[in-house]
Scaffold this motif. Structure first.
Motif, PDB file in Angstrom:
ATOM      1  N   PHE A 226       1.599  -2.659   3.371  1.00  0.00           N
ATOM      2  CA  PHE A 226       2.428  -2.516   2.279  1.00  0.00           C
ATOM      3  C   PHE A 226       3.709  -1.719   2.590  1.00  0.00           C
ATOM      4  O   PHE A 226       4.759  -2.079   2.271  1.00  0.00           O
ATOM      5  N   HIS A 227       3.642  -0.772   3.517  1.00  0.00           N
ATOM      6  CA  HIS A 227       4.793   0.198   3.892  1.00  0.00           C
ATOM      7  C   HIS A 227       5.596  -0.557   4.820  1.00  0.00           C
ATOM      8  O   HIS A 227       6.778  -0.229   4.975  1.00  0.00           O
TER       9      HIS A 227
ATOM     10  N   GLY B 100      -6.490  -2.371  -9.625  1.00  0.00           N
ATOM     11  CA  GLY B 100      -7.357  -3.344  -8.845  1.00  0.00           C
ATOM     12  C   GLY B 100      -7.704  -2.684  -7.485  1.00  0.00           C
ATOM     13  O   GLY B 100      -7.271  -1.555  -7.238  1.00  0.00           O
ATOM     14  N   PRO B 101      -8.051  -3.463  -6.520  1.00  0.00           N
ATOM     15  CA  PRO B 101      -8.393  -3.092  -5.325  1.00  0.00           C
ATOM     16  C   PRO B 101      -7.160  -2.687  -4.176  1.00  0.00           C
ATOM     17  O   PRO B 101      -7.205  -2.161  -3.130  1.00  0.00           O
ATOM     18  N   ARG B 102      -6.003  -3.338  -4.724  1.00  0.00           N
ATOM     19  CA  ARG B 102      -4.724  -3.251  -3.943  1.00  0.00           C
ATOM     20  C   ARG B 102      -3.820  -2.268  -4.499  1.00  0.00           C
ATOM     21  O   ARG B 102      -3.675  -2.322  -5.778  1.00  0.00           O
ATOM     22  N   HIS B 103      -2.710  -1.798  -3.733  1.00  0.00           N
ATOM     23  CA  HIS B 103      -1.768  -1.001  -4.523  1.00  0.00           C
ATOM     24  C   HIS B 103      -0.653  -1.826  -4.823  1.00  0.00           C
ATOM     25  O   HIS B 103       0.081  -2.330  -3.910  1.00  0.00           O
ATOM     26  N   THR B 104      -0.584  -1.933  -6.074  1.00  0.00           N
ATOM     27  CA  THR B 104       0.517  -2.694  -6.710  1.00  0.00           C
ATOM     28  C   THR B 104       1.484  -1.903  -7.714  1.00  0.00           C
ATOM     29  O   THR B 104       1.226  -2.339  -8.761  1.00  0.00           O
ATOM     30  N   PRO B 105       2.084  -0.957  -7.362  1.00  0.00           N
ATOM     31  CA  PRO B 105       2.730  -0.263  -8.349  1.00  0.00           C
ATOM     32  C   PRO B 105       3.695  -1.032  -9.202  1.00  0.00           C
ATOM     33  O   PRO B 105       4.436  -0.285 -10.336  1.00  0.00           O
ATOM     34  N   GLY B 106       4.397  -2.093  -8.811  1.00  0.00           N
ATOM     35  CA  GLY B 106       5.199  -2.942  -9.397  1.00  0.00           C
ATOM     36  C   GLY B 106       4.901  -3.598 -10.764  1.00  0.00           C
ATOM     37  O   GLY B 106       5.520  -3.876 -11.564  1.00  0.00           O
ATOM     38  N   THR B 107       3.415  -3.802 -10.535  1.00  0.00           N
ATOM     39  CA  THR B 107       2.822  -4.872 -11.774  1.00  0.00           C
ATOM     40  C   THR B 107       1.641  -4.150 -12.264  1.00  0.00           C
ATOM     41  O   THR B 107       0.781  -3.731 -11.443  1.00  0.00           O
TER      42      THR B 107
END
Lengths: 402, 359
Positions: free
Chosen positions: B348-349, B120-127
Motif C-alpha cells: 500500500f505504502h 474489510g480485510p484490506r486498508h482502503t481509506p479512500g472508499t
C-alpha cells in the motif's frame, strides 16, 4: 543554523563573489577540452586563489595549507562555490591526497612530513596515488608481497601494485610494502611514500569492461623511498592503512554514482519517458514500478541515515564503524539504479558508440559496467559485512587469522 | 530521559512475560487495567495534548520513543489507539469545544478513543460504505467497521463515513443506541473488534473534520506505529544477536559462522536504515514538513519490510526453540505480522509513495 555559521556564510559568499572567475561558471574540470586559452588561465588562477585561502582542504590546520574550518563551515564553503556555478578542483587534482593521504598524514605524520607534503597537496599541486592492492592481495590485502629492503638512508622497493588509481599522472605514491618477511603477515608491513618520477617506477593503464579507466598497474624495480618518508612506525603499516581505508569508506558513503552528473534526470522521469504511463499517470509496467519505488525508498532511507548519523555526531563527521553500513547501502543503491536504468532504456540502453544512441544512453551502459567495481573496491561488499559483524556486533572473527 | 523512563518501566513493570501471562489468563480487553493506569499516571496519555487541556505537548518524536520501548516488550494497552491516534483526530479536526470536552478525558484515561476506518480485510481509506446522513441538526450513521484496534475497550469511536461533504470523521460514543461490537480472537492476542452501527444518531458537534483530516490522522497513526514496529523488530534483533553469541554447535558459537555473521550484518544495516525512516517521519509530523506524507509512507514500508524479515529470522536463527510456544520468539512473529497491514501494508505504502512522487 547558528548565527556564527550564518556570519561565516556571508564572509564566504563575499570571498567567492570577489575571487571566482565568472568565465568558469558551469564549466567542469577541463577534461574534455571544455576550457580554451583564457578560461584555462582563469582555471589556474581560481585554483591558486583557493589554495592560498586554504580552501583546497578547508578542514586541515592553517599551518599545513588548510583553513582550520569545522565540517559545517567547510560545507558552507562548498555550497557557496556551487551557488555561483563553480567547483573546487583541488580534491580531484590531488588524487587521493585530500580524501585519504592527507587525513592519515595529519594523524600519523611527523612535523617534518606534514610540512613537506601537506601544503602542496592542499594547493592542488601534488597528485597522490596509493599502491595498496597487488595481483595476489585483494580483499586479503595483508598478504601483499612487494618488498622493501633497508638500504641505510632509504628503502629499495621491488614488486607490483594494481588498481593504483591515477598512477600514470601522479607525483607521489603512498605504498604498503613488506619490511619484515619473517613476521606474521599483518606485522611485517610498513607504509612508505615515494615520488613517482624516478627510474624504478613504471605504470601501465588498465582498460576495463566499461572502457578507459583511471586505474593502472604500477611496477617497482629497485624504486627508492627515503627513510624520512616512512609514515608511522616501521612494521606498523597495518595500523596506518586501516585508518587510511576508514577514510576511504567515509568518502564512499554517498549514494551518488561517481560518474553521474548533477544534472541527470530523476530515474522515475526516465522511466515514464521510455516505458510510458497509464491513464492515471502511473508507470504502465507495474512490475518495474514496484521495483523502482523500492529503489527510491532505499535511496531515501540511505540519505536519511547519513543525515541522522551526521547529526548524532554533532556536526563532526567522524570516521566510524557506521561507514561500512553506509558504504554497502550506497553500493547497493547505485548498482540497482544502474540496472534499473539499463532495463528502462531497453535496447537503447545497450548503445556503445555512434549517433544512433544518445549521450545519456551511452553513459548508462558505461556507468552500469563501471558500477560493478563499487562492491569490490574499498573493501568488498563481503569484507564490509565482516567488519560490521565483528566490529559493530561483536561477533567472533569469521575470516582466517594470519 | 523519557526513553530511560519508558525502558525501565516497560522492562520492569510490563515486560513480555506480563503479556504472556495476560494472554494465558484470557483477559477480556487484552490489556491489564493496572498497566494502563500506570501509563496514565506517568502522563504518557498527554504527550500530544497541549498544557491547556492537561497534557505535556511533547510531540510525536517523544511519543515514538515511548512506543518503541513498549513495542520491545509487546506491552498491551490502549495508549497508542487513544492517546496518539484518537488525540490526533481531536487535535486536527476538533473545535475548541470538542477539544475541551475530550482531551482532558483522554489524558486522565476516562475516555478511550479509537479510529474506525476500514470495513474489510484490506486498508482502503479512500472508499467506504458507512454513511453519515444529515438528520436534523445532527447525523444518522449506518455501517460496519472491521478490525477496530482496542474496539472492545474504547469508550468512543472516531468513525470515518460518507457524510454530506464527502468522507468525514464522526465521534460515536460506544454506548450510543445502535452501536454493537464483536470481540475478535486474533493470532497476536491484541484487542480488536468489529463494530456495527445501525441508525446511530449523533449530534452536529460529533463531526471531527473531513477527508483531509482523516489523511493527516492516518499519517500520524502510521508514524507512531512505525516507532512501535521498530521497537518490536529491535528487540527481535537483540534476542537473535544474543543467541548468535551464546548458542554453540560444532564446538563453536554459531555467530562465528560467516553465513550467520553476514546475515546479522545485513539485518543490523536494515535496522539502522529503518530507524532513520521512523525518526524522520515523526520529526516531519512535529515540524509540519511538506513531505510528511511521503516520509510516513516511507517509514511504514521500510520498518515493515525490516520487521517482516527480522521476525522470520528470529525464528530461523533460533531453530527448534524458536518454534516452541514456551519461548517468546513466536509472540514477536505474531505481533509483527499483525502490525504490518494496520493503516496500510508495505505494498500500500509503496504504491502511495510512487503516486506522491508522480509515477
Amino acid at each position: 543554523m547558528s548565527d556564527a555559521l550564518e556570519a561565516f556564510r556571508a564572509e564566504a559568499r563575499a570571498w567567492v563573489e570577489e575571487n571566482f572567475p565568472p568565465s568558469l561558471a558551469g564549466k567542469g574540470m577541463g577534461m574534455e577540452g571544455e576550457l580554451d586559452g583564457d578560461t584555462k588561465a582563469d582555471f589556474e588562477l581560481w585554483r591558486a586563489r583557493l589554495g592560498e585561502k586554504g580552501w583546497g582542504a578547508p578542514t586541515w590546520p592553517q599551518e599545513y595549507g588548510g583553513a582550520g574550518l569545522s565540517h559545517p563551515q567547510a560545507k558552507v564553503v562548498s555550497e557557496e562555490i556551487s551557488r555561483v556555478g563553480g567547483l573546487n578542483p583541488i580534491p580531484a587534482l590531488a588524487g587521493m591526497g585530500i580524501t585519504m593521504v592527507g587525513p592519515t598524514l595529519l594523524e600519523y605524520g611527523t612535523d617534518d612530513q606534514k610540512a613537506r607534503h601537506l601544503p602542496a597537496t592542499a594547493r592542488g599541486e601534488v597528485r597522490w596515488c596509493l599502491g595498496l592492492s597487488e595481483p595476489n592481495a585483494g580483499s586479503d590485502l595483508a598478504s601483499l608481497a612487494t618488498k622493501a629492503e633497508d638500504k641505510g638512508d632509504y628503502f629499495q622497493l621491488n614488486g607490483q601494485k594494481i588498481w593504483t588509481s591515477g598512477a600514470d599522472i601522479s607525483h607521489w605514491c603512498g605504498a604498503l610494502v613488506r619490511t619484515d618477511p619473517s613476521a606474521p603477515k599483518h606485522k611485517g608491513i610498513s607504509f612508505v611514500m615515494l615520488p613517482m618520477d624516478q627510474e624504478g617506477v613504471e605504470t601501465r593503464p588498465i582498460r576495463l569492461i566499461s572502457g578507459a579507466s583511471p586505474f593502472c598497474e604500477t611496477f617497482f624495480n629497485d624504486a627508492r623511498a627515503e627513510k624520512s618518508d616512512l609514515l608511522g612506525d616501521l612494521n606498523d603499516g597495518w595500523s596506518v592503512v586501516k585508518r587510511l581505508l576508514q577514510h576511504e569508506r567515509q568518502s564512499q558513503t554517498s549514494a551518488g554514482s561517481p560518474m553521474a552528473s548533477a544534472k541527470s534526470k530523476a530515474i522515475q522521469d526516465v522511466a515514464k519517458e521510455y516505458a510510458g504511463t497509464d491513464d492515471s499517470g502511473a508507470l504502465a509496467d507495474g512490475d518495474l514500478r514496484s521495483r523502482l519505488v523500492n529503489h527510491l525508498m532505499d535511496a531515501r532511507s540511505h540519505s536519511l541515515t547519513v543525515r541522522r548519523i551526521t547529526a548524532e555526531a554533532k556536526g563532526q563527521v567522524k570516521v566510524s564503524a557506521a561507514a561500512s553500513i553506509l558504504k554497502n547501502s550506497a553500493t547497493r543503491i547505485s548498482q540497482t539504479k544502474s540496472e534499473l536504468t539499463l532495463e528502462i532504456m531497453g535496447a537503447q540502453g545497450l548503445g556503445w558508440e555512434g549517433a544512433e544512441f544518445t549521450a545519456e544512453e551511452k553513459n548508462t551502459v558505461r556507468e552500469w559496467l563501471w558500477g560493478k567495481a563499487i562492491s569490490i573496491y574499498g573493501g568488498s561488499f563481503e569484507v564490509q559485512k565482516n567488519i560490521i559483524s565483528k566490529n559493530i556486533l561483536g561477533l567472533p572473527e569469521t575470516t582466517q587469522k594470519g | 530521559m523519557i526513553r530511560d523512563q519508558a525502558q525501565a518501566w516497560a522492562t520492569e513493570q510490563a515486560p513480555v512475560a506480563a503479556f504472556r501471562r495476560m494472554r494465558d489468563a484470557g483477559v477480556a480487553n487484552r490489556f491489564e487495567p493496572a498497566t494502563w493506569e500506570s501509563m496514565v499516571e506517568m502522563g504518557w496519555t498527554g504527550i500530544l495534548v497541549p498544557e491547556t487541556y492537561g497534557g505535556s505537548d511533547l510531540g510525536y518524536l517523544t511519543f515514538g520513543v515511548v512506543l518503541e520501548q513498549l513495542g520491545r516488550q509487546l506491552t498491551a494497552s490502549p495508549l497508542y489507539a487513544s492517546a496518539l491516534v484518537g488525540a490526533s483526530a481531536v487535535l486536527l479536526g476538533g473545535s475548541d469545544a470538542q477539544k475541551e470536552a475530550l482531551l482532558p478525558k483522554v489524558v486522565d484515561g476516562s475516555e478511550i478513543l479509537t479510529l474506525a476506518v476500514d470495513e474489510g480485510p484490506r486498508h482502503t481509506p479512500g472508499t467506504m460504505a458507512t454513511a453519515a446522513e444529515a438528520d436534523g441538526d445532527g447525523y444518522r450513521i449506518t455501517g460496519r467497521k472491521a478490525q477496530v484496534l482496542e474496539g472492545m475497550s474504547a469508550t468512543a469511536f472516531i468513525v470515518a463515513a460518507n457524510g454530506p461533504n464527502g468522507i468525514g470523521l464522526f465521534l460515536v460514543p460506544a454506548d450510543a443506541s445502535g452501536v454493537s461490537r464483536t470481540a475478535l480472537s486474533t493470532v497476536d492476542n491484541r484487542g480488536y473488534a468489529h463494530v456495527d452501527l445501525v441508525d446511530v444518531r449523533v449530534g452536529g458537534d460529533a463531526h471531527l473534520g473531513d477527508a483531509d483530516v482523516l489523511e493527516a490522522v492516518l499519517d500520524r497513526a502510521r508514524a507512531g506505529l512505525g516507532a512501535e514496529m521498530l521497537g518490536v523488530a529491535s528487540q527481535a534483533f537483540d534476542m537473535t544477536l544474543d543467541y548468535l553469541k551464546t548458542r554453540e554447535q560444532f564446538g563453536r558459537v554459531i555467530g562465528s559462522f560467516q553465513a550467520l555473521g553476514h546475515r546479522a550484518a545485513d539485518l543490523y544495516s536494515q535496522m539502522e536504515l529503518a530507524r532513520s525512516c521512523a525518526e524522520a517521519a515523526l520529526m516531519a509530523v512535529d515540524a509540519g514538513a511538506e513531505d510528511t506524507a511521503e516520509l510516513c509512507s516511507l517509514s511504514k514500508a521500510k520498518v515493515g519490510d525490516f520487521l517482516h524479515e527480522m521476525s522470520n529470522q528470529l525464528i530461523q536463527i533460533h531453530g527448534g526453540i524458536g518454534m516452541t510456544d514456551e519461548f517468546d520468539a513466536g509472540l514477536y512473529l505474531k505481533r509483527a505480522r499483525a502490525l504490518e497491514p494496520l493503516w496500510g501494508n508495505q505494498a500500500f505504502h509503496r504504491d502511495r509513495y510512487a503516486r506522491l512522487l508522480g509515477f
